[in-house]
Design an enzyme around this catalytic site. Structure first.
Site, PDB file in Angstrom:
ATOM      1  N   ASP A 116       0.979  -1.078   0.123  1.00 23.09           N
ATOM      2  CA  ASP A 116       0.054   0.065  -0.077  1.00 23.09           C
ATOM      3  C   ASP A 116       0.806   1.276   0.016  1.00 23.09           C
ATOM      4  O   ASP A 116       0.258   2.333   0.345  1.00 23.09           O
ATOM      5  CB  ASP A 116      -1.069   0.111   1.316  1.00 23.09           C
ATOM      6  CG  ASP A 116      -2.074  -0.881   1.047  1.00 23.09           C
ATOM      7  OD1 ASP A 116      -2.338  -1.365  -0.169  1.00 23.09           O
ATOM      8  OD2 ASP A 116      -2.647  -1.286   2.033  1.00 23.09           O
ATOM      9  N   HIS A 122      29.797   4.908  -3.525  1.00 23.03           N
ATOM     10  CA  HIS A 122      28.411   4.997  -3.441  1.00 23.03           C
ATOM     11  C   HIS A 122      27.761   4.755  -2.287  1.00 23.03           C
ATOM     12  O   HIS A 122      26.662   4.261  -2.146  1.00 23.03           O
ATOM     13  CB  HIS A 122      27.612   4.310  -4.534  1.00 23.03           C
ATOM     14  CG  HIS A 122      27.862   4.813  -6.035  1.00 23.03           C
ATOM     15  ND1 HIS A 122      27.330   4.437  -6.791  1.00 23.03           N
ATOM     16  CD2 HIS A 122      28.436   6.284  -6.155  1.00 23.03           C
ATOM     17  CE1 HIS A 122      27.766   5.110  -8.018  1.00 23.03           C
ATOM     18  NE2 HIS A 122      28.148   6.161  -7.745  1.00 23.03           N
ATOM     19  N   ASP A 124      28.336  14.096   0.032  1.00 22.80           N
ATOM     20  CA  ASP A 124      28.161  14.244  -1.509  1.00 22.80           C
ATOM     21  C   ASP A 124      26.483  14.230  -1.671  1.00 22.80           C
ATOM     22  O   ASP A 124      25.900  13.081  -1.295  1.00 22.80           O
ATOM     23  CB  ASP A 124      28.537  13.230  -2.347  1.00 22.80           C
ATOM     24  CG  ASP A 124      28.350  13.157  -3.789  1.00 22.80           C
ATOM     25  OD1 ASP A 124      27.612  14.196  -3.994  1.00 22.80           O
ATOM     26  OD2 ASP A 124      28.734  12.457  -4.690  1.00 22.80           O
ATOM     27  N   ASP A 149      24.747  19.052  -7.173  1.00 23.86           N
ATOM     28  CA  ASP A 149      25.492  17.713  -6.961  1.00 23.86           C
ATOM     29  C   ASP A 149      26.834  18.422  -6.394  1.00 23.86           C
ATOM     30  O   ASP A 149      27.783  18.447  -7.047  1.00 23.86           O
ATOM     31  CB  ASP A 149      25.673  16.872  -8.076  1.00 23.86           C
ATOM     32  CG  ASP A 149      26.431  15.784  -7.887  1.00 23.86           C
ATOM     33  OD1 ASP A 149      26.876  15.348  -6.768  1.00 23.86           O
ATOM     34  OD2 ASP A 149      26.781  15.087  -8.907  1.00 23.86           O
ATOM     35  N   HIS A 208      37.392   6.920 -10.541  1.00 24.12           N
ATOM     36  CA  HIS A 208      36.123   7.460 -11.178  1.00 24.12           C
ATOM     37  C   HIS A 208      36.372   8.555 -12.095  1.00 24.12           C
ATOM     38  O   HIS A 208      37.750   9.233 -11.937  1.00 24.12           O
ATOM     39  CB  HIS A 208      34.937   7.999 -10.192  1.00 24.12           C
ATOM     40  CG  HIS A 208      35.335   9.070  -9.286  1.00 24.12           C
ATOM     41  ND1 HIS A 208      35.379  10.508  -9.507  1.00 24.12           N
ATOM     42  CD2 HIS A 208      35.695   8.822  -7.977  1.00 24.12           C
ATOM     43  CE1 HIS A 208      35.694  11.150  -8.316  1.00 24.12           C
ATOM     44  NE2 HIS A 208      35.924  10.261  -7.449  1.00 24.12           N
ATOM     45  N   HIS A 243      30.534  15.056 -14.820  1.00 20.40           N
ATOM     46  CA  HIS A 243      29.633  14.587 -15.786  1.00 20.40           C
ATOM     47  C   HIS A 243      28.617  15.768 -16.112  1.00 20.40           C
ATOM     48  O   HIS A 243      28.627  16.826 -15.107  1.00 20.40           O
ATOM     49  CB  HIS A 243      28.752  13.361 -15.224  1.00 20.40           C
ATOM     50  CG  HIS A 243      28.240  13.756 -13.737  1.00 20.40           C
ATOM     51  ND1 HIS A 243      27.243  14.484 -13.355  1.00 20.40           N
ATOM     52  CD2 HIS A 243      28.902  13.371 -12.449  1.00 20.40           C
ATOM     53  CE1 HIS A 243      27.097  14.494 -12.024  1.00 20.40           C
ATOM     54  NE2 HIS A 243      28.093  14.003 -11.615  1.00 20.40           N
ATOM     55  N   HIS A 266      23.250  12.913 -13.320  1.00 15.02           N
ATOM     56  CA  HIS A 266      24.095  12.426 -14.382  1.00 15.02           C
ATOM     57  C   HIS A 266      23.453  12.855 -15.641  1.00 15.02           C
ATOM     58  O   HIS A 266      22.657  11.817 -16.257  1.00 15.02           O
ATOM     59  CB  HIS A 266      24.537  11.006 -14.095  1.00 15.02           C
ATOM     60  CG  HIS A 266      25.408  10.681 -13.100  1.00 15.02           C
ATOM     61  ND1 HIS A 266      25.950   9.235 -12.954  1.00 15.02           N
ATOM     62  CD2 HIS A 266      26.018  11.517 -12.172  1.00 15.02           C
ATOM     63  CE1 HIS A 266      26.679   9.372 -11.728  1.00 15.02           C
ATOM     64  NE2 HIS A 266      26.713  10.640 -11.301  1.00 15.02           N
ATOM     65  N   GLU A 315      34.801  16.894 -10.052  1.00 18.89           N
ATOM     66  CA  GLU A 315      34.676  16.160  -8.724  1.00 18.89           C
ATOM     67  C   GLU A 315      36.170  15.346  -8.869  1.00 18.89           C
ATOM     68  O   GLU A 315      35.533  14.067  -8.475  1.00 18.89           O
ATOM     69  CB  GLU A 315      33.499  15.497  -8.721  1.00 18.89           C
ATOM     70  CG  GLU A 315      33.135  14.662  -9.804  1.00 18.89           C
ATOM     71  CD  GLU A 315      31.762  14.074  -9.425  1.00 18.89           C
ATOM     72  OE1 GLU A 315      31.430  13.397  -8.275  1.00 18.89           O
ATOM     73  OE2 GLU A 315      30.663  14.291 -10.202  1.00 18.89           O
ATOM     74  N   TYR A 361      41.272   8.301  -2.633  1.00 19.71           N
ATOM     75  CA  TYR A 361      40.569   7.377  -1.629  1.00 19.71           C
ATOM     76  C   TYR A 361      41.778   6.264  -1.096  1.00 19.71           C
ATOM     77  O   TYR A 361      42.201   5.688  -2.105  1.00 19.71           O
ATOM     78  CB  TYR A 361      39.305   6.706  -2.213  1.00 19.71           C
ATOM     79  CG  TYR A 361      38.581   7.603  -2.817  1.00 19.71           C
ATOM     80  CD1 TYR A 361      37.450   8.382  -2.308  1.00 19.71           C
ATOM     81  CD2 TYR A 361      38.477   7.961  -4.333  1.00 19.71           C
ATOM     82  CE1 TYR A 361      36.799   9.189  -2.822  1.00 19.71           C
ATOM     83  CE2 TYR A 361      37.759   8.902  -4.948  1.00 19.71           C
ATOM     84  CZ  TYR A 361      36.735   9.346  -4.264  1.00 19.71           C
ATOM     85  OH  TYR A 361      35.882  10.382  -4.762  1.00 19.71           O
ATOM     86  N   ARG A 397      36.731  14.002  -1.637  1.00 13.97           N
ATOM     87  CA  ARG A 397      36.309  14.359  -2.877  1.00 13.97           C
ATOM     88  C   ARG A 397      35.854  15.703  -2.805  1.00 13.97           C
ATOM     89  O   ARG A 397      35.483  16.209  -1.674  1.00 13.97           O
ATOM     90  CB  ARG A 397      35.199  13.479  -3.416  1.00 13.97           C
ATOM     91  CG  ARG A 397      34.634  13.872  -4.854  1.00 13.97           C
ATOM     92  CD  ARG A 397      33.758  12.802  -5.464  1.00 13.97           C
ATOM     93  NE  ARG A 397      32.567  12.414  -4.748  1.00 13.97           N
ATOM     94  CZ  ARG A 397      32.449  11.230  -4.079  1.00 13.97           C
ATOM     95  NH1 ARG A 397      33.612  10.543  -4.162  1.00 13.97           N
ATOM     96  NH2 ARG A 397      31.354  11.140  -3.691  1.00 13.97           N
ATOM     97  N   GLU A 434      33.672  18.568  -4.976  1.00  9.63           N
ATOM     98  CA  GLU A 434      32.685  18.397  -6.278  1.00  9.63           C
ATOM     99  C   GLU A 434      31.956  19.748  -6.123  1.00  9.63           C
ATOM    100  O   GLU A 434      31.084  20.268  -5.282  1.00  9.63           O
ATOM    101  CB  GLU A 434      31.658  17.326  -6.202  1.00  9.63           C
ATOM    102  CG  GLU A 434      30.693  17.534  -7.605  1.00  9.63           C
ATOM    103  CD  GLU A 434      29.842  16.183  -7.440  1.00  9.63           C
ATOM    104  OE1 GLU A 434      29.841  15.659  -6.287  1.00  9.63           O
ATOM    105  OE2 GLU A 434      29.329  15.892  -8.583  1.00  9.63           O
TER     106      GLU A 434
HETATM  107  N1  GLY Z   1      26.390  12.080  -6.461  1.00 11.57           N
HETATM  108  C1  GLY Z   1      26.881  11.390  -7.671  1.00 11.57           C
HETATM  109  C2  GLY Z   1      28.013  11.963  -8.319  1.00 11.57           C
HETATM  110  O1  GLY Z   1      28.695  12.759  -7.879  1.00 11.57           O
HETATM  111  O2  GLY Z   1      28.273  11.672  -9.393  1.00 11.57           O
HETATM  112 MN    MN Z   2      28.708  14.100  -9.538  1.00  7.06          MN
HETATM  113 MN    MN Z   3      28.446  14.026  -6.352  1.00  5.67          MN
END
Ligand code: GLY
Ligand code: MN
Ligand code: MN
Length: 437
Positions: free
Chosen positions: A41, A231, A248, A259, A343, A347, A354, A379, A383, A403, A405
């Site tokens: 529900d 993540h 983040d 972001d 990474h 983006h 993204h 970003e 790590y 990081r 960003e």
């Molecule tokens: N928050 C996802 C990224 O930074 O791409």
């Molecule tokens: Mn990002």
């Molecule tokens: Mn991010």
């Protein structure tokens, strides 16, 4: 029931720019998302499909936008949930067919109950179909049944359009960036040794809600080693004295995402080791932003951040090789610096966090040429998870993840950082953390 983020004329000019690129004997079918089941529900909060938001701003579930050419001009028809008092008592008010046609930038509206009949008749009189598949099974079946027709993907055309933001879109993205910046500042102020990751998350997301916004992706709050999991979002550990926390988190305004990542010492003072890594990532990030110049290829910013990070890892004694060896192939970035920066540098950002338009199409592609109106993230990160077994982690840096960003608009006069109100220098951060004012 959504509010319109843009003027009718902006939506109508997006529609014509899209439709005028299609053969006139084609039929366009653009469904939005359905409500998604969560548990008995209970559904997930609804979020409209980004293409639907982009083309007409319709933000209620289940709708289908259709376009056909009548020999003179393109006609748009929006199929919507009809008014239904019994359903509305449970699920909320509906705009309905009359409300849709009078209040939205479309030519006609119909009930979803008539979808099969009308779409079938249009399928009989067109040559090809441009359809977003996989979102609406009824529509997929109708289109799948018309096996004589060529089915094409409308998204490449729309993605090329969405990559370039209008002034109106940039204004909304600035608003989204401002809310997210203020949220990170509030979280820095609220931090203290022993705070729970979930408590930092609650400070961030309270700011989103207070500003009539909501998260654009699940907030990541990682203390200590959790900052090294890209993540991570269980956000259920306490952050100990002496640890860094990586946050983040971004919000969305009228569907447009921000972001932001910031990393700070939970006790308000960077240790020597933390400072060494933080300064290196910040230097790389500033080089990445500087590389965001109109006319440059997408890969320029990744090359810029990679050069700084590789040199820094060598200077800190973490890698023992040349910068070229550390980076590896100039297109594939497969050298040992990837053990610590795994990474991409950024983006596109927009209606999807993204966002569409893809910077690079594979390892052999230097990516799109940056143009004024594009918005992207920068970003870089480093790590050093102490839990890693695939690579030797230097003791000095074990448990550090950093990081940084920001969201960057490309202009003819150089990069504009939409998230510049969110502090990132060591002095600014040390001043803010724990400073509840
Ligand atoms: N928050 C996802 C990224 O930074 O791409
Ligand atoms: Mn990002
Ligand atoms: Mn991010």
């Amino acid at each position: 029931m959504g509010e319109h983020a843009f003027s009718d004329s902006e939506y109508l000019s997006r529609q014509s720019e899209f439709l005028e690129q299609l053969p006139e004997d084609s039929l366009v079918l653009m469904p939005t998302n359905q409500v998604a089941y969560r548990s008995n529900d209970t559904n997930f909060p609804f979020r409209a499909n980004s293409y639907m938001l982009y083309l007409c701003g319709w933000s209620d579930p289940g709708a289908v936008l259709m376009a056909h050419h009548d020999g003179t001009e393109w006609i748009t028809t929006l199929f919507v949930q009809p008014r239904d008092t019994k359903a509305e008592i449970w699920e909320g008010r509906r705009v309905g067919v009359e409300g849709a046609v009078s209040g939205w930038p479309i030519n006609q509206a119909r009930s979803l109950d008539d979808l099969a009949e009308i779409v079938n008749s249009q399928l009989n009189s067109c040559r090809s179909v441009y359809c977003l598949t996989g979102l609406n099974s009824e529509l997929d079946e109708l289109v799948g049944g018309a096996s004589q027709l060529e089915i094409s993907d409308p998204t490449p055309i729309l993605d090329d359009m969405r990559v370039l933001k209008s002034e109106g879109e940039i204004r909304i993205m600035q608003e989204s960036a401002d809310i997210a910046s203020a949220s990170h500042i509030a979280a820095m102020r609220a931090s203290f040794p022993g705070i729970g990751e979930w408590q930092v998350q609650s400070v961030i997301e309270a700011q989103f809600t207070a500003n009539k916004s909501r998260w654009s992706y699940p907030s990541i709050v990682g203390g200590g080693d959790n900052a090294t999991i890209l993540h991570y979002n269980s956000n259920d550990n306490e952050i100990s004295d002496g640890e860094l926390v990586l946050v983040d988190a971004g919000c969305e305004v009228s569907g447009y995402a921000s972001d932001i990542t910031r990393t700070w010492p939970v006790n308000g003072k960077f240790s020597d080791q933390q400072r060494e890594i933080y300064e290196l990532v910040l230097k790389a990030q500033l080089a990445g932003i500087e590389a965001c110049q109109a006319g440059s290829v997408w890969l320029s910013m990744h090359r810029a951040t990679s050069a700084v990070l590789a040199q820094g890892l060598i200077d800190l004694g973490i890698l023992d090789c040349s910068v070229e060896e550390a980076i590896g192939d100039d297109m594939e970035f497969n050298g040992p610096y990837r053990n610590f920066f795994m990474h991409g540098t950024g983006h596109f950002l927009g209606l999807d966090v993204h966002d569409v338009g893809g910077g690079r199409q594979g390892d052999k592609d230097e990516g799109r040429i940056l143009q004024p109106g594009m918005v992207l993230t920068v970003e870089p990160g480093l790590y050093f998870g102490s839990w890693r077994t695939d690579v030797e982690i230097p003791d000095r840096y074990a448990g550090i993840g950093v990081r940084i960003e920001d969201n960057v608009l490309i202009t003819a006069d150089g990069p504009v950082v939409l998230t510049s109100s969110c502090p990132k220098t060591i002095d600014e951060i040390e001043e803010l953390v724990g400073n509840i004012g």
